[in-house]
Design a protein around this motif. Sequence first.
Motif, short mmCIF file in Angstrom:
data_model
loop_
_atom_site.label_atom_id
_atom_site.label_comp_id
_atom_site.label_asym_id
_atom_site.label_seq_id
_atom_site.Cartn_x
_atom_site.Cartn_y
_atom_site.Cartn_z
N TYR A 88 0.81 -1.18 0.17
CA TYR A 88 0.07 0.10 -0.01
C TYR A 88 0.86 1.43 0.01
O TYR A 88 0.22 2.48 0.24
CB TYR A 88 -0.92 0.10 1.36
N CYS A 89 2.03 1.07 -0.05
CA CYS A 89 3.09 2.24 0.16
C CYS A 89 2.59 3.46 -0.51
O CYS A 89 2.81 3.54 -1.72
CB CYS A 89 4.50 1.91 0.43
N PHE A 90 2.32 4.69 -0.19
CA PHE A 90 1.99 5.79 -0.95
C PHE A 90 3.31 6.43 -1.63
O PHE A 90 3.16 7.18 -2.54
CB PHE A 90 1.43 6.94 0.07
N ALA A 91 4.66 6.15 -1.00
CA ALA A 91 5.74 6.67 -1.64
C ALA A 91 6.04 5.90 -2.99
O ALA A 91 7.34 6.40 -3.57
CB ALA A 91 6.87 6.58 -0.75
N ARG A 92 5.56 5.01 -3.36
CA ARG A 92 6.02 3.86 -4.46
C ARG A 92 6.20 4.90 -5.76
O ARG A 92 6.98 4.77 -6.50
CB ARG A 92 4.96 2.84 -4.76
N PRO A 93 5.09 6.01 -6.09
CA PRO A 93 5.24 6.88 -7.22
C PRO A 93 6.46 7.56 -7.30
O PRO A 93 6.71 7.85 -8.41
CB PRO A 93 4.00 7.52 -7.23
N THR A 94 7.13 8.02 -6.36
CA THR A 94 8.45 8.78 -6.31
C THR A 94 9.63 8.14 -7.06
O THR A 94 10.35 8.58 -7.50
CB THR A 94 8.82 9.02 -4.89
N HIS A 95 9.44 6.77 -7.23
CA HIS A 95 10.49 5.95 -7.78
C HIS A 95 10.49 6.20 -9.29
O HIS A 95 11.46 6.15 -9.98
CB HIS A 95 10.26 4.70 -7.68
N ALA A 96 9.43 6.72 -9.77
CA ALA A 96 9.21 7.04 -11.31
C ALA A 96 10.28 8.14 -11.61
O ALA A 96 10.57 8.28 -12.66
CB ALA A 96 7.92 7.08 -11.66
N TYR A 97 10.58 9.03 -10.83
CA TYR A 97 11.36 10.08 -10.98
C TYR A 97 12.87 9.65 -11.41
O TYR A 97 13.22 10.45 -12.01
CB TYR A 97 11.47 11.13 -9.90
N TRP A 98 13.21 8.62 -11.01
CA TRP A 98 14.54 8.02 -11.02
C TRP A 98 14.43 7.05 -12.33
O TRP A 98 15.47 6.40 -12.47
CB TRP A 98 14.99 7.65 -10.01
N GLY A 99 13.28 7.01 -13.27
CA GLY A 99 13.35 5.91 -14.24
C GLY A 99 13.15 4.65 -13.73
O GLY A 99 13.23 3.63 -14.44
N LEU A 100 12.60 4.60 -12.62
CA LEU A 100 12.22 3.05 -11.83
C LEU A 100 10.84 3.00 -11.90
O LEU A 100 10.09 4.11 -11.71
CB LEU A 100 12.89 2.87 -10.60
N ALA A 101 10.58 1.67 -11.75
CA ALA A 101 9.18 1.33 -11.66
C ALA A 101 8.65 1.57 -10.24
O ALA A 101 9.25 0.97 -9.34
CB ALA A 101 8.90 -0.11 -12.22
N PRO A 102 7.44 2.00 -10.00
CA PRO A 102 6.98 1.96 -8.62
C PRO A 102 6.45 0.69 -7.78
O PRO A 102 6.33 0.66 -6.48
CB PRO A 102 5.79 2.81 -8.60
N GLY A 103 6.54 -0.34 -8.74
CA GLY A 103 6.17 -1.86 -8.32
C GLY A 103 7.28 -2.59 -7.77
O GLY A 103 7.75 -2.10 -6.70
N LEU A 104 7.72 -3.42 -8.48
CA LEU A 104 8.81 -4.35 -8.06
C LEU A 104 10.28 -3.64 -7.92
O LEU A 104 10.93 -3.66 -6.82
CB LEU A 104 8.97 -5.25 -8.82
N ASP A 105 10.25 -2.52 -8.69
CA ASP A 105 11.86 -1.54 -8.50
C ASP A 105 11.73 -1.05 -7.27
O ASP A 105 12.75 -0.77 -6.55
CB ASP A 105 11.72 -0.81 -9.72
N PHE A 106 10.69 -0.68 -6.64
CA PHE A 106 10.64 0.23 -5.53
C PHE A 106 11.30 -0.55 -4.35
O PHE A 106 11.80 0.16 -3.30
CB PHE A 106 9.11 0.78 -5.27
#
Length: 364
Positions: A88-106
């Motif tokens: 449920y982590c609300f911070a997952r979308p921040t990983h997109a700023y680094w070219g990474l996926a908010p799912g497994l990459d996070f």
Amino acid sequence: MPSPAFTDIQLPAPVLKGRGAIGASDNRYELLSRVALDDGWSQEEQPPPRTEVSFDTSKSIIVQQTALDLPFRQSLNIYRGCEHGCAYCFARPTHAYWGLAPGLDFETKLIAKPDAPRLLTEALRKKSYKVAPLAIGTNTDPYQPIERSLGLMRQVLEVLRDFQHPVGITTKAALITRDLDILAPMAAQNLVRVAISVTTLDRDLARLLEPRAPTPARRIEAIRQLSDAGVPVAVFASPMIPGLNDHELEAILEAAAQAGARTASAILIRLPMEVAPLMEAWLREHRPQRAERVLSLIRQCREGQLYKAKPGERFRGTGPVADMIGQRLRLARTRYGLAAPAWELDCTRFAPPPTLGDQFTLFS
């Protein structure tokens, strides 16, 4: 009857042991997306992804907050991404700023800030710096598993101790008790407060929902150890997910109060951007019979949507369901002696320590 083309058969999203995200998910900034398809050939089982850590060379470390509904004005994050893997982590979308996926990459491709202690020291020494409690753990957990080997949070705490700087820490990791030798003396000077996140007391649910976080029992024990050492600690019964864990609200607060917590809070689940489909996939995989009910209740708290980031409402939601959770929280806080107002940390003690080569004044 002709067999369907292989491009019409989409493989199900992989469910990986010890990981919270169902599937890899896409980065919202990418122009192309990839979908796994079954071509009819047998596929070899792939090994589970390992956690990778890279390093951030940021030039600054303190983030100034402007949102009026946040209880702090400045924060610090040592790690990007979090190995706890909370679905449920609300911070997952921040990983997109680094070219990474908010799912497994996070939860598998983490970014650490090795210069955090030095950058913090430099920031606190600036003549323009204005003292205010520093919030740590508001985005990702500073005591996630890689902290055990990197020790960056401990180094940051040593800086704050030396400057006598107030700090508020939020974590769901029992590893925080490692630093009691720093936290306890700071607490004696009213320089620290800690919030321990306890989402559920159900070990089986926690194992699926927060796969690499400490068990609920270990978190309650961390509250006990912090309290026994004189560190003021709150229980953070969050997120409350209606239809999934909200029935545990009172039990969580009772267990925390018995362990020595002084106050309590709770936040309604937040599902911004990519988190909504990730959480929906988790529900359909792990709680399929309850998924539609949970999603419906969340929408009832968000004006028909899975998330609505309206200032002043994003943490508690609106409507009868959200109001009922809020009322239960207020009653439970009173019942278990957790209704004390938030304590104020002492900002008057702040004093940069002398550096090598400083000349001490001869006259007071």
